[in-house]
Design a protein around this motif. Structure first.
Motif, PDB file in Angstrom:
ATOM      1  N   TRP A  90      26.210  27.743  29.376  1.00 17.63           N
ATOM      2  CA  TRP A  90      27.652  27.708  29.216  1.00 17.63           C
ATOM      3  C   TRP A  90      28.265  28.619  30.269  1.00 17.63           C
ATOM      4  N   PHE A  91      29.459  28.230  30.735  1.00 15.54           N
ATOM      5  CA  PHE A  91      30.118  28.941  31.826  1.00 15.54           C
ATOM      6  C   PHE A  91      31.603  29.085  31.536  1.00 15.54           C
ATOM      7  N   GLN A  92      32.165  30.161  32.056  1.00 13.36           N
ATOM      8  CA  GLN A  92      33.591  30.400  31.980  1.00 13.36           C
ATOM      9  C   GLN A  92      34.166  30.309  33.392  1.00 13.36           C
ATOM     10  N   ASN A 139      28.748  33.277  34.358  1.00  8.51           N
ATOM     11  CA  ASN A 139      27.687  32.868  33.445  1.00  8.51           C
ATOM     12  C   ASN A 139      26.970  34.113  32.935  1.00  8.51           C
ATOM     13  N   ARG A 140      25.935  33.903  32.181  1.00  8.45           N
ATOM     14  CA  ARG A 140      25.206  35.017  31.571  1.00  8.45           C
ATOM     15  C   ARG A 140      24.567  35.916  32.618  1.00  8.45           C
ATOM     16  N   ARG A 141      24.246  35.369  33.772  1.00  9.80           N
ATOM     17  CA  ARG A 141      23.545  36.127  34.807  1.00  9.80           C
ATOM     18  C   ARG A 141      24.457  36.609  35.932  1.00  9.80           C
ATOM     19  N   HIS A 142      25.755  36.539  35.723  1.00 14.49           N
ATOM     20  CA  HIS A 142      26.696  37.005  36.740  1.00 14.49           C
ATOM     21  C   HIS A 142      26.430  38.487  37.017  1.00 14.49           C
ATOM     22  N   PRO A 143      26.374  38.889  38.280  1.00 14.58           N
ATOM     23  CA  PRO A 143      25.999  40.281  38.592  1.00 14.58           C
ATOM     24  C   PRO A 143      27.010  41.337  38.142  1.00 14.58           C
ATOM     25  N   GLU A 144      28.283  40.993  38.049  1.00 10.06           N
ATOM     26  CA  GLU A 144      29.287  41.993  37.675  1.00 10.06           C
ATOM     27  C   GLU A 144      29.843  41.807  36.276  1.00 10.06           C
ATOM     28  N   PHE A 145      29.998  40.554  35.835  1.00 11.87           N
ATOM     29  CA  PHE A 145      30.664  40.251  34.579  1.00 11.87           C
ATOM     30  C   PHE A 145      29.825  39.267  33.773  1.00 11.87           C
ATOM     31  N   ARG A 169      40.108  36.978  21.614  1.00 12.43           N
ATOM     32  CA  ARG A 169      40.655  37.466  22.884  1.00 12.43           C
ATOM     33  C   ARG A 169      39.623  37.227  23.967  1.00 12.43           C
ATOM     34  N   GLU A 170      40.114  36.947  25.165  1.00 10.01           N
ATOM     35  CA  GLU A 170      39.229  36.630  26.275  1.00 10.01           C
ATOM     36  C   GLU A 170      39.671  37.390  27.514  1.00 10.01           C
ATOM     37  N   VAL A 171      38.703  37.996  28.180  1.00  9.00           N
ATOM     38  CA  VAL A 171      38.906  38.576  29.498  1.00  9.00           C
ATOM     39  C   VAL A 171      37.749  38.087  30.360  1.00  9.00           C
ATOM     40  N   LYS A 172      37.781  38.401  31.594  1.00  4.90           N
ATOM     41  CA  LYS A 172      36.759  37.922  32.519  1.00  4.90           C
ATOM     42  C   LYS A 172      35.349  38.251  32.015  1.00  4.90           C
ATOM     43  N   GLY A 173      34.613  37.208  31.677  1.00  4.31           N
ATOM     44  CA  GLY A 173      33.240  37.367  31.264  1.00  4.31           C
ATOM     45  C   GLY A 173      33.012  37.761  29.818  1.00  4.31           C
ATOM     46  N   HIS A 174      34.068  38.003  29.062  1.00  6.90           N
ATOM     47  CA  HIS A 174      33.873  38.457  27.687  1.00  6.90           C
ATOM     48  C   HIS A 174      34.853  37.792  26.722  1.00  6.90           C
ATOM     49  N   VAL A 175      34.299  37.366  25.598  1.00  3.96           N
ATOM     50  CA  VAL A 175      35.100  36.841  24.494  1.00  3.96           C
ATOM     51  C   VAL A 175      34.909  37.789  23.321  1.00  3.96           C
ATOM     52  N   ASP A 176      36.010  38.274  22.778  1.00  4.40           N
ATOM     53  CA  ASP A 176      36.010  39.203  21.658  1.00  4.40           C
ATOM     54  C   ASP A 176      36.555  38.446  20.447  1.00  4.40           C
ATOM     55  N   ILE A 177      35.717  38.275  19.429  1.00  2.67           N
ATOM     56  CA  ILE A 177      36.137  37.576  18.204  1.00  2.67           C
ATOM     57  C   ILE A 177      36.219  38.617  17.102  1.00  2.67           C
TER      58      ILE A 177
END
Length: 149
Positions: free
Chosen positions: A57-59, A67-73, A93-101
């Protein structure tokens, strides 16, 4: 089209309190109906980490694919108990690379499921997500079924 659906279950494998199953364009998340909020949130976090480690899965964040292996996020999803506003059971809530439920701290599994399903549908409708499944990119505009020759 992408779908993530949550449901309660009276029995899961090996005493688990949550599990994830993935198919083309769909993730089914099951939560033990007997679990307390703290138990199912912990189980969802643990199972989500396993899922993300193995899923494709990708954002799309602005012009960048995360993705899960992105070097920074590195793509991550976290469930947290919280004191939400009256009448609110789930907040995403969503920010770059992170979803907070965030989940209302006293929400029984059935209440959580009833609230998360429409919230996650609206969340995915934002069009920032896609799945790579069997060499195919599946996003919100993809048909639900594909015919294969």
């Amino acid at each position: 089209m992408l779908h993530v659906t949550y449901e309660t279950a009276d029995r899961l494998e090996s005493g688990k309190l949550a599990d994830f199953r993935e198919d083309r364009g769909h993730v089914k998340v099951r939560v033990a109906e007997s679990a307390t909020p703290a138990q199912y949130v912990d189980a969802l976090n643990s199972e989500m980490q396993r899922f993300l480690d193995n899923a494709q899965w990708f954002q799309l964040w602005r012009d960048e694919i995360i993705n899960r292996r992105h070097p920074e996020f590195a793509l991550n999803v976290t469930y947290r108990l919280d004191d939400l506003e009256p009448g609110q059971t789930v907040k995403i809530r969503e920010v770059k690379g992170h979803v907070d439920i965030r989940v209302q701290r006293d929400a029984a599994p059935a209440e959580f499921v009833a609230a998360i399903n429409p919230a996650i549908t609206a969340f995915l409708a934002g069009g920032q997500w896609f799945q790579l499944f069997g060499g195919e990119i599946v996003d919100m505009s993809s048909p639900d079924a594909m015919s294969h020759a």
